[in-house]
Design a protein around this motif. Structure first.
Motif, mmCIF file in Angstrom:
data_model
loop_
_atom_site.group_PDB
_atom_site.id
_atom_site.type_symbol
_atom_site.label_atom_id
_atom_site.label_comp_id
_atom_site.label_asym_id
_atom_site.label_seq_id
_atom_site.Cartn_x
_atom_site.Cartn_y
_atom_site.Cartn_z
ATOM 1 N N ALA A 58 0.837 -1.209 0.000
ATOM 2 C CA ALA A 58 0.000 0.000 0.000
ATOM 3 C C ALA A 58 0.871 1.257 0.000
ATOM 4 O O ALA A 58 0.576 2.224 -0.711
ATOM 5 C CB ALA A 58 -0.927 -0.019 1.209
ATOM 6 N N ILE A 59 1.932 1.237 0.806
ATOM 7 C CA ILE A 59 2.837 2.397 0.851
ATOM 8 C C ILE A 59 3.516 2.593 -0.496
ATOM 9 O O ILE A 59 3.662 3.723 -0.980
ATOM 10 C CB ILE A 59 3.874 2.220 1.979
ATOM 11 C CG1 ILE A 59 3.187 2.272 3.354
ATOM 12 C CG2 ILE A 59 4.959 3.295 1.885
ATOM 13 C CD1 ILE A 59 4.120 1.992 4.506
ATOM 14 N N GLN A 60 3.926 1.481 -1.123
ATOM 15 C CA GLN A 60 4.584 1.570 -2.421
ATOM 16 C C GLN A 60 3.634 2.150 -3.464
ATOM 17 O O GLN A 60 4.024 2.987 -4.286
ATOM 18 C CB GLN A 60 5.074 0.196 -2.856
ATOM 19 C CG GLN A 60 5.832 0.180 -4.164
ATOM 20 C CD GLN A 60 7.126 0.972 -4.101
ATOM 21 O OE1 GLN A 60 7.772 1.013 -3.061
ATOM 22 N NE2 GLN A 60 7.491 1.614 -5.200
ATOM 23 N N LEU A 61 2.385 1.686 -3.436
ATOM 24 C CA LEU A 61 1.386 2.227 -4.366
ATOM 25 C C LEU A 61 1.162 3.711 -4.125
ATOM 26 O O LEU A 61 1.051 4.509 -5.068
ATOM 27 C CB LEU A 61 0.071 1.455 -4.226
ATOM 28 C CG LEU A 61 0.055 0.036 -4.786
ATOM 29 C CD1 LEU A 61 -1.261 -0.655 -4.447
ATOM 30 C CD2 LEU A 61 0.256 0.052 -6.298
ATOM 31 N N PHE A 62 1.117 4.109 -2.867
ATOM 32 C CA PHE A 62 0.913 5.523 -2.533
ATOM 33 C C PHE A 62 2.089 6.363 -3.014
ATOM 34 O O PHE A 62 1.903 7.434 -3.604
ATOM 35 C CB PHE A 62 0.728 5.682 -1.027
ATOM 36 C CG PHE A 62 0.664 7.107 -0.582
ATOM 37 C CD1 PHE A 62 -0.502 7.845 -0.730
ATOM 38 C CD2 PHE A 62 1.771 7.729 -0.005
ATOM 39 C CE1 PHE A 62 -0.554 9.177 -0.329
ATOM 40 C CE2 PHE A 62 1.727 9.043 0.398
ATOM 41 C CZ PHE A 62 0.553 9.774 0.241
ATOM 42 N N MET A 63 3.313 5.868 -2.766
ATOM 43 C CA MET A 63 4.494 6.627 -3.180
ATOM 44 C C MET A 63 4.582 6.714 -4.702
ATOM 45 O O MET A 63 4.927 7.767 -5.253
ATOM 46 C CB MET A 63 5.757 5.971 -2.611
ATOM 47 C CG MET A 63 5.874 6.056 -1.102
ATOM 48 S SD MET A 63 7.367 5.247 -0.467
ATOM 49 C CE MET A 63 8.632 6.219 -1.253
ATOM 50 N N THR A 64 4.256 5.618 -5.380
ATOM 51 C CA THR A 64 4.274 5.635 -6.845
ATOM 52 C C THR A 64 3.257 6.624 -7.390
ATOM 53 O O THR A 64 3.544 7.379 -8.332
ATOM 54 C CB THR A 64 3.987 4.230 -7.393
ATOM 55 O OG1 THR A 64 4.970 3.318 -6.896
ATOM 56 C CG2 THR A 64 4.014 4.230 -8.913
ATOM 57 N N ALA A 65 2.061 6.612 -6.798
ATOM 58 C CA ALA A 65 1.026 7.556 -7.228
ATOM 59 C C ALA A 65 1.448 8.994 -6.952
ATOM 60 O O ALA A 65 1.194 9.896 -7.759
ATOM 61 C CB ALA A 65 -0.292 7.243 -6.524
ATOM 62 N N GLN A 66 2.125 9.212 -5.800
ATOM 63 C CA GLN A 66 2.569 10.562 -5.454
ATOM 64 C C GLN A 66 3.643 11.050 -6.415
ATOM 65 O O GLN A 66 3.616 12.192 -6.874
ATOM 66 C CB GLN A 66 3.102 10.573 -4.013
ATOM 67 C CG GLN A 66 3.444 11.952 -3.476
ATOM 68 C CD GLN A 66 2.218 12.816 -3.298
ATOM 69 O OE1 GLN A 66 1.141 12.319 -3.003
ATOM 70 N NE2 GLN A 66 2.367 14.115 -3.509
ATOM 71 N N ILE A 67 4.598 10.176 -6.738
ATOM 72 C CA ILE A 67 5.656 10.540 -7.695
ATOM 73 C C ILE A 67 5.052 10.821 -9.065
ATOM 74 O O ILE A 67 5.431 11.781 -9.745
ATOM 75 C CB ILE A 67 6.708 9.419 -7.779
ATOM 76 C CG1 ILE A 67 7.482 9.310 -6.455
ATOM 77 C CG2 ILE A 67 7.677 9.671 -8.928
ATOM 78 C CD1 ILE A 67 8.409 8.111 -6.393
ATOM 79 N N SER A 68 4.104 9.974 -9.476
ATOM 80 C CA SER A 68 3.441 10.181 -10.767
ATOM 81 C C SER A 68 2.682 11.495 -10.795
ATOM 82 O O SER A 68 2.724 12.233 -11.793
ATOM 83 C CB SER A 68 2.496 9.016 -11.050
ATOM 84 O OG SER A 68 1.815 9.213 -12.272
ATOM 85 N N ALA A 69 1.999 11.811 -9.682
ATOM 86 C CA ALA A 69 1.260 13.080 -9.610
ATOM 87 C C ALA A 69 2.223 14.269 -9.665
ATOM 88 O O ALA A 69 1.952 15.269 -10.341
ATOM 89 C CB ALA A 69 0.424 13.122 -8.342
ATOM 90 N N ASN A 70 3.348 14.159 -8.939
ATOM 91 C CA ASN A 70 4.343 15.231 -8.975
ATOM 92 C C ASN A 70 4.920 15.412 -10.376
ATOM 93 O O ASN A 70 5.147 16.534 -10.827
ATOM 94 C CB ASN A 70 5.472 14.933 -7.987
ATOM 95 C CG ASN A 70 5.043 15.069 -6.548
ATOM 96 O OD1 ASN A 70 4.015 15.688 -6.253
ATOM 97 N ND2 ASN A 70 5.791 14.477 -5.633
ATOM 98 N N LEU A 71 5.153 14.291 -11.055
ATOM 99 C CA LEU A 71 5.692 14.351 -12.415
ATOM 100 C C LEU A 71 4.701 15.020 -13.361
ATOM 101 O O LEU A 71 5.082 15.847 -14.191
ATOM 102 C CB LEU A 71 6.035 12.947 -12.897
ATOM 103 C CG LEU A 71 6.622 12.824 -14.311
ATOM 104 C CD1 LEU A 71 7.934 13.609 -14.418
ATOM 105 C CD2 LEU A 71 6.856 11.362 -14.675
ATOM 106 N N GLN A 72 3.427 14.666 -13.226
ATOM 107 C CA GLN A 72 2.413 15.270 -14.077
ATOM 108 C C GLN A 72 2.290 16.769 -13.811
ATOM 109 O O GLN A 72 2.139 17.570 -14.739
ATOM 110 C CB GLN A 72 1.060 14.585 -13.847
ATOM 111 C CG GLN A 72 1.004 13.149 -14.323
ATOM 112 C CD GLN A 72 1.281 13.013 -15.813
ATOM 113 O OE1 GLN A 72 0.822 13.816 -16.618
ATOM 114 N NE2 GLN A 72 2.049 11.998 -16.187
#
Length: 315
Positions: free
Chosen positions: A32-46
């Motif tokens: 769950a933490i990995q999914l959250f961090m991946t989503a956060q990085i993706s959101a920051n990139l976007q």
């Protein structure tokens, strides 16, 4: 007497079961933490990509709208050094001799950036001029432009931002002498400051000119059509000798390359930091490196502008 024996049964998890459950729970939490961090990085990139596109595209379009005006109302539709009122101000000879405060430092120059630069190479500086013959016009600093005036606009990088500095001088050539008996002169008003920010977080600017062989004698443009290949890549080159009082090839357009940094830090993405540690290619310059290796996204944006007021008889 018969004694009754009762068997007492205990219920619960064994130690092994508890350890397995704990491990499974930790795996679920880690996922769950990995999914959250991946989503956060993706959101920051976007957000970083959107930031660069919005900031860069809006700013460069605003800049190009002004650059297209270069050479408007010039005596002949030609841009090169030595011609007064030419749209690209390569040297002081492109300004009227009656101006008292002509300064080569404020004109088009290669690698003109001073202190505070964000890259290993200094950015270029582009100075244009155009004529204003109607009311209600404003320069890049937001100041109103008097009718029958020439506008100078200098685009340069200062402290990691693309800025525009504007100045004005009258078209009318001064005549007669002043009270001291000297010939009357004009001055450029408002030129030479830090200007207004056009594009934030612009770390490098490269300027190329679209040039054509200057084979027409004495600027006789009647037999000077637009080249058949138009403004193609092979026509663009970096004129190392500008500004100069010598005669440069005729300039028909300009290509602008910008290295822009996002406001958003894309933390946790090792590829971004690795990319920032490598050299960027900005137009023909292939070894542009940034002084600070961070996790901000960087992107090169380029734009090509044809000078419709300097294309010759075919314009």
């Amino acid at each position: 007497m018969t004694k009754s024996h009762f068997t007492r049964f205990s219920s619960g998890f064994t130690l092994v079961e508890l350890m397995v459950s704990l491990v499974l729970g930790l795996l679920v939490v880690a996922a769950a933490i990995q999914l959250f961090m991946t989503a956060q990085i993706s959101a920051n990139l976007q957000r970083a990509i959107s930031d660069i596109q919005d900031n860069g595209n809006f700013g460069i379009n605003y800049m190009i709208e002004d650059i297209r005006k270069a050479n408007f109302s010039a005596d002949i539709p030609v841009i090169k050094s030595g011609l007064p009122y030419a749209g690209i101000v390569l040297g002081i000879d492109n300004l009227p001799s009656t101006l008292t405060n002509r300064s080569a430092n404020l004109l088009t120059k290669k690698e003109a950036e001073g202190t505070g630069k964000k890259t290993n190479i200094s950015s270029d500086q582009l100075t244009i001029q155009y004529y204003v013959d109607i009311t209600g016009q404003f320069d890049c600093e937001g100041s109103g432009i008097p009718v029958n005036s020439y506008v100078l606009q200098r685009y340069f990088i200062l402290d990691g931002n693309l800025r525009c500095d504007a100045g004005i001088y009258p078209k009318t050539v001064p005549t007669g002498n002043d009270a001291t008996g000297n010939p009357r002169t004009h001055t450029i008003v408002g030129f030479g400051g830090n200007g207004e920010i056009v594009i934030r977080n612009t770390e490098y600017m490269r300027i190329l000119f679209a040039v054509s062989d200057d084979k027409v004698i004495a600027d006789n443009i009647s037999n000077d059509p637009i080249p058949a290949d138009g403004l193609v890549q092979k026509n663009f080159r970096y004129i190392d000798s500008y500004p100069t009082s010598g005669t440069l090839p005729r300039i028909r357009g300009v290509q602008i390359g910008l290295l822009i940094r996002s406001n958003e830090n894309v933390g946790g993405n090792p590829d971004i930091k690795t990319r920032n540690g490598s050299a960027f290619s900005v137009l023909d310059k292939n070894n542009v490196t940034v002084n600070t290796i961070d996790s901000n996204l960087r992107q090169v944006i380029s734009q090509t502008v044809a000078f419709r007021n300097a294309l010759g008889s075919g314009s």
